[in-house]
Enzyme design. Sequence first.
Site, short mmCIF file in Angstrom:
data_model
loop_
_atom_site.label_atom_id
_atom_site.label_comp_id
_atom_site.label_asym_id
_atom_site.label_seq_id
_atom_site.Cartn_x
_atom_site.Cartn_y
_atom_site.Cartn_z
N GLY A 155 11.41 75.36 -2.77
CA GLY A 155 11.29 74.59 -4.00
C GLY A 155 10.61 75.44 -5.07
O GLY A 155 10.65 76.68 -5.02
N ARG A 156 9.97 74.75 -6.02
CA ARG A 156 9.35 75.48 -7.14
C ARG A 156 8.30 76.47 -6.65
O ARG A 156 8.27 77.63 -7.08
CB ARG A 156 8.70 74.48 -8.10
CG ARG A 156 9.68 73.73 -8.95
CD ARG A 156 8.97 72.59 -9.67
NE ARG A 156 8.67 71.54 -8.72
CZ ARG A 156 9.01 70.26 -8.88
NH1 ARG A 156 9.62 69.88 -9.97
NH2 ARG A 156 8.71 69.36 -7.97
N ILE A 157 7.43 76.03 -5.73
CA ILE A 157 6.34 76.92 -5.28
C ILE A 157 6.91 78.02 -4.39
O ILE A 157 6.51 79.19 -4.49
CB ILE A 157 5.23 76.11 -4.57
CG1 ILE A 157 4.62 75.09 -5.55
CG2 ILE A 157 4.15 77.04 -4.02
CD1 ILE A 157 3.69 74.06 -4.90
N ARG A 178 16.41 72.81 2.85
CA ARG A 178 17.40 71.77 3.15
C ARG A 178 18.77 72.17 2.60
O ARG A 178 19.78 72.04 3.24
CB ARG A 178 16.96 70.46 2.48
CG ARG A 178 16.62 69.38 3.47
CD ARG A 178 16.29 68.12 2.78
NE ARG A 178 15.82 68.36 1.42
CZ ARG A 178 15.30 67.43 0.65
NH1 ARG A 178 15.16 66.22 1.09
NH2 ARG A 178 14.91 67.69 -0.58
N ILE A 237 0.72 76.48 3.39
CA ILE A 237 0.07 75.85 2.23
C ILE A 237 0.77 74.54 1.89
O ILE A 237 0.59 74.00 0.81
CB ILE A 237 0.03 76.77 0.98
CG1 ILE A 237 1.45 77.20 0.57
CG2 ILE A 237 -0.87 77.97 1.21
CD1 ILE A 237 1.51 77.74 -0.86
N ALA A 238 1.59 74.04 2.85
CA ALA A 238 2.37 72.83 2.56
C ALA A 238 1.56 71.59 2.89
O ALA A 238 0.86 71.02 2.02
CB ALA A 238 3.67 72.87 3.33
N ARG A 239 1.62 71.15 4.11
CA ARG A 239 0.86 70.00 4.57
C ARG A 239 0.57 70.19 6.04
O ARG A 239 1.39 70.77 6.78
CB ARG A 239 1.67 68.70 4.43
CG ARG A 239 1.68 68.08 3.03
CD ARG A 239 0.33 67.50 2.65
NE ARG A 239 0.35 66.89 1.33
CZ ARG A 239 0.09 67.52 0.18
NH1 ARG A 239 -0.20 68.81 0.20
NH2 ARG A 239 0.11 66.88 -0.96
N GLU A 268 -6.58 66.66 8.44
CA GLU A 268 -7.69 67.20 7.64
C GLU A 268 -8.48 66.06 6.97
O GLU A 268 -7.89 64.99 6.72
CB GLU A 268 -7.15 68.19 6.59
CG GLU A 268 -6.26 67.55 5.54
CD GLU A 268 -5.65 68.59 4.59
OE1 GLU A 268 -5.08 69.59 5.07
OE2 GLU A 268 -5.74 68.37 3.38
N HIS A 286 -7.95 73.34 1.85
CA HIS A 286 -6.95 72.72 0.96
C HIS A 286 -7.30 72.97 -0.53
O HIS A 286 -7.55 72.03 -1.29
CB HIS A 286 -6.82 71.22 1.24
CG HIS A 286 -5.51 70.65 0.78
ND1 HIS A 286 -4.86 69.61 1.41
CD2 HIS A 286 -4.71 70.98 -0.27
CE1 HIS A 286 -3.74 69.32 0.78
NE2 HIS A 286 -3.63 70.14 -0.25
N ILE A 287 -7.31 74.25 -0.90
CA ILE A 287 -7.71 74.61 -2.26
C ILE A 287 -6.63 75.40 -3.00
O ILE A 287 -6.92 76.05 -4.02
CB ILE A 287 -9.04 75.43 -2.26
CG1 ILE A 287 -8.92 76.67 -1.35
CG2 ILE A 287 -10.22 74.56 -1.86
CD1 ILE A 287 -10.07 77.67 -1.53
C1 8YV Z 1 -4.01 68.68 -4.22
C2 8YV Z 1 -1.79 69.33 -3.17
O1 8YV Z 1 -5.18 69.35 -4.47
O2 8YV Z 1 -0.68 68.83 -5.18
C3 8YV Z 1 -0.67 68.77 -3.96
O3 8YV Z 1 0.28 68.24 -3.34
O4 8YV Z 1 -1.70 69.47 -2.00
C4 8YV Z 1 -3.04 69.76 -3.85
O5 8YV Z 1 -2.71 70.45 -5.02
C5 8YV Z 1 -4.29 67.59 -3.22
O6 8YV Z 1 -3.16 66.98 -2.74
C6 8YV Z 1 -5.21 66.54 -3.85
O7 8YV Z 1 -4.55 65.50 -4.47
#
Ligand code: 8YV
Length: 331
Positions: A155-157, A178, A237-239, A268, A286-287
């Site tokens: 995607g974008r990122i 996908r 860095i996703a979830r 988390e 998560h930063i």
């Molecule tokens: C947020 C993120 O800091 O934008 C997202 O989806 O994972 C992070 O940028 C986090 O979700 C807090 O809302």
Amino acid sequence: MRVKVLVARGVFPEVLARLREHFDVEANETDEIWPKAELTRRLQGKAGAYTTGSESIDAELLDANPQLRAVCNMAVGFNNIDVDACTARGVVVTNTPDVLTETTADFGFALMMAAARRMAEAEHFLRAGRWTKWSYDMFTGSDVHGATLGILGMGRIGQAIARRGALGFGMRVIYHNRSRLDAALEAPLAARYVTQEDLLRESDHLVIVVPYSPAVHHAIGAADLALMKPTATLTNIARGGVVDDAALAQALRQRRIAAAGLDVFEGEPRVHPDLLTVPNVVLTPHIASATVATRRAMAELAADNLIAALGCGPRAGRPPTPVNPQVLAGR
Ligand code: 8YV
């Protein structure tokens, strides 16, 4: 009577002040994460909710608050929100895309480099006073430049990370998504679409940027990690939940892959205890989107969305970034 909204977490005072120009705002002064029952109770009488990824918005909460009309998430991801349940109840959902793309890509790339070059491991060694001499093989890692960058979720990122790799570091880019990107997007990066299996087999550095949905739960588990090169790194860095953290910790401990960089974790802010004891992983809380400018932009965009979704401001009725725009069309 003024429209009431709830701001579920701490946010920049200027953003709160702007919301107060339009609404009667109940803010979370302590920034504690309210348990679901408390969040549900505090939403009573509120037309709008300003949320973050920490708040879970589900059908039960919505049914207890039928007056709710907008949930505006200060995040690009919205897996904390049951969007179908919101849509069915006429609740508009918004997120904060685009404003965090480059910042998050910077961080993903940095985390990948830190894993490849063993920066955290080396720093712990130095801080522990264990650095007594230079040696030819001390903390030797793997090159990033010229290596094969694999992206899961283009995607974008994902595309922004691919740009950094291809244009800045001369990396070969392969990706799985996908759906395949348009040729016009692939061409400047010479990005090659591959199956997930080939992505795992061929990547020197795998970066995971796929949005979370139940369909990708544990998309990377023990069997997938076993396909990777023993010299490869994995960055998430996703979830949390996209990667099976227990399986990853085991693969790292057994050196079935070389290293990992993780900014997100299953469950988390808890972190799987095995990840805390393996040396070859860089862990951050998560930063990825956390620069001052980007967090401000996210906070302002979430506010713009809330103001417009509840019929105020210059874009009344037209929030900039709705997730379920069909709700607005039906209003
Ligand atoms: C947020 C993120 O800091 O934008 C997202 O989806 O994972 C992070 O940028 C986090 O979700 C807090 O809302």
